[in-house]
Enzyme design. Structure first.
Site, PDB file in Angstrom:
ATOM      1  N   LYS A 188       0.856  -1.190   0.000  1.00  0.00           N
ATOM      2  CA  LYS A 188       0.000   0.000   0.000  1.00  0.00           C
ATOM      3  C   LYS A 188       0.894   1.243   0.000  1.00  0.00           C
ATOM      4  CE  LYS A 188      -3.699   0.152   2.641  1.00  0.00           C
ATOM      5  NZ  LYS A 188      -4.665   0.033   3.776  1.00  0.00           N
ATOM      6  N   ASN A 211     -14.313  -4.778   3.628  1.00  0.00           N
ATOM      7  CA  ASN A 211     -13.138  -4.784   4.500  1.00  0.00           C
ATOM      8  C   ASN A 211     -12.977  -6.103   5.248  1.00  0.00           C
ATOM      9  OD1 ASN A 211     -11.929  -2.349   3.929  1.00  0.00           O
ATOM     10  ND2 ASN A 211     -12.941  -1.213   5.577  1.00  0.00           N
ATOM     11  N   GLU A 271       0.367  -9.117   4.228  1.00  0.00           N
ATOM     12  CA  GLU A 271       0.241 -10.478   3.720  1.00  0.00           C
ATOM     13  C   GLU A 271      -0.781 -10.519   2.587  1.00  0.00           C
ATOM     14  OE1 GLU A 271      -1.737 -13.372   6.229  1.00  0.00           O
ATOM     15  OE2 GLU A 271      -2.705 -11.768   7.381  1.00  0.00           O
ATOM     16  N   ASP A 319     -14.693   1.175  10.496  1.00  0.00           N
ATOM     17  CA  ASP A 319     -15.027   0.997   9.082  1.00  0.00           C
ATOM     18  C   ASP A 319     -15.274  -0.480   8.772  1.00  0.00           C
ATOM     19  OD1 ASP A 319     -15.636   2.059   6.610  1.00  0.00           O
ATOM     20  OD2 ASP A 319     -13.582   2.069   5.877  1.00  0.00           O
ATOM     21  N   ASP A 354      -7.866  -3.047   6.889  1.00  0.00           N
ATOM     22  CA  ASP A 354      -7.980  -1.594   6.814  1.00  0.00           C
ATOM     23  C   ASP A 354      -8.227  -0.900   8.150  1.00  0.00           C
ATOM     24  OD1 ASP A 354      -8.158   0.985   5.960  1.00  0.00           O
ATOM     25  OD2 ASP A 354      -9.826   0.667   4.589  1.00  0.00           O
ATOM     26  N   LYS A 383     -17.208  -3.314   7.313  1.00  0.00           N
ATOM     27  CA  LYS A 383     -18.155  -3.424   6.196  1.00  0.00           C
ATOM     28  C   LYS A 383     -17.729  -4.609   5.343  1.00  0.00           C
ATOM     29  CE  LYS A 383     -15.388  -0.137   3.496  1.00  0.00           C
ATOM     30  NZ  LYS A 383     -15.389   1.121   2.735  1.00  0.00           N
ATOM     31  N   PRO A 384     -18.594  -5.104   4.463  1.00  0.00           N
ATOM     32  CA  PRO A 384     -18.252  -6.308   3.693  1.00  0.00           C
ATOM     33  C   PRO A 384     -16.977  -6.194   2.858  1.00  0.00           C
ATOM     34  CG  PRO A 384     -20.614  -5.970   3.641  1.00  0.00           C
ATOM     35  CD  PRO A 384     -20.032  -4.757   4.323  1.00  0.00           C
TER      36      PRO A 384
END
Length: 296
Positions: free
Chosen positions: A52, A151, A100, A146, A163, A148-149
């Site tokens: 990232k 993540n 990973e 945060d 995240d 949510k699907p």
């Protein structure tokens, strides 16, 4: 007079490029409002990984640089079976986080791909695992904020949370941190945040996985990049309560009640993470129930 490329036209790193010492880009995976994600090769580990970095047009923004550094150092320090691992972080000359590579797929992709709904048992098992990850983060003084699907990655019924870019300690927070229709009302409104905000995130995720639809929908304000919105007047979760999950799918009573309890507008009325984990665990067959160490 000529101008350079527009920000979104700035190309990602090409295959073969080194984003950090010892790593080679294999392919560009995704571009968000402020990040580029790459499939990369680790020479030291002799394996693939995910890298990232800040988008080229956002690298001069100190706040985003610090945000990425902070996430990397947290993930490097944390070890939990339901939380993605970081292998390494670099602070200079640019922040880089090496994660990973996870097998499996995000819940958002899984829900859209499956020809039929996820079983009630798998919904409950997912919830127990999300509670375990949240419990671990809360024990280290952080709220995820945060959940949510998109993540959560699942492989062979094993979930891992991704995240930590908007994670923060409990306390007063500005309005709008997180993802528009997945934010708890207190996140959308701004003010004191507690573990109850992550209980909401778990509930929203389970609701969508169980029914195929999120409990709230709407047009996200176009603020740019970092998950904070300029206005509150379009947040549906501030104007209405979530439809009972039983109105969209028949589920065992205990499981449906647990999900509905997560989505109570008043954060003090929601279950705690241990209470939610116990309720979800009770919806599982005896042989599939968690052991006490599963929430450590």
């Amino acid at each position: 007079m000529t101008h350079g490329p527009t920000p979104r036209a700035v190309p990602p790193l090409a295959p073969g490029t080194s984003p950090a010492p010892g790593y080679e880009v294999l392919a560009h995976l995704a571009r968000t409002g402020w990040l580029d994600l790459y499939d990369a090769w680790s020479q030291e580990r002799d394996c693939r990984c995910v890298v990232k970095v800040l988008r080229p047009d956002r690298r001069d923004e100190r706040r985003l640089r610090e945000r990425l550094r902070r996430e990397g150092h947290w993930l490097l320090a944390f070890t939990h079976p339901h939380l993605v691992r970081a292998y390494e972080t670099f602070d200079v000359p640019e922040p880089v986080v090496v994660l990973e590579t996870l097998t499996g797929e995000t819940l958002s992709h899984l829900v859209g791909r499956l020809p039929r709904r996820v079983s009630a048992q798998d919904v409950a098992l997912l919830g127990v695992q999300l509670c375990s990850a949240a419990h671990y983060l809360h024990g280290r003084g952080l709220l995820h904020l945060d959940l949510k699907p998109s993540n959560v990655v699942v492989d062979c019924r094993h979930a891992k949370v991704l995240d930590l870019s908007v994670a923060r300690p409990p306390g007063i927070a500005p309005a709008g941190g997180g993802t528009f229709c997945y934010q708890a009302p207190e996140q959308a409104r701004g003010g004191p945040l507690s573990a109850a905000a992550d209980v909401w995130g778990i509930g929203v995720t389970l609701y969508e996985v169980a029914t195929g639809d999120a409990p709230f929908a709407g047009d996200e304000p176009m603020d740019g990049t970092d998950g904070t919105a300029d206005t509150m007047d379009r947040y549906p979760q501030l104007e209405e309560t979530a439809p009972p999950i039983g109105s969209r799918r028949r589920l065992p009573h205990g499981l449906a009640a647990a999900v509905d309890a997560c989505l109570r507008p008043d954060p003090t009325a929601r279950p705690t993470v241990p209470e939610l984990a116990e309720a979800l665990d009770g919806a599982l067959p005896r042989q599939a129930r968690r052991r006490p160490e599963d929430t450590s």
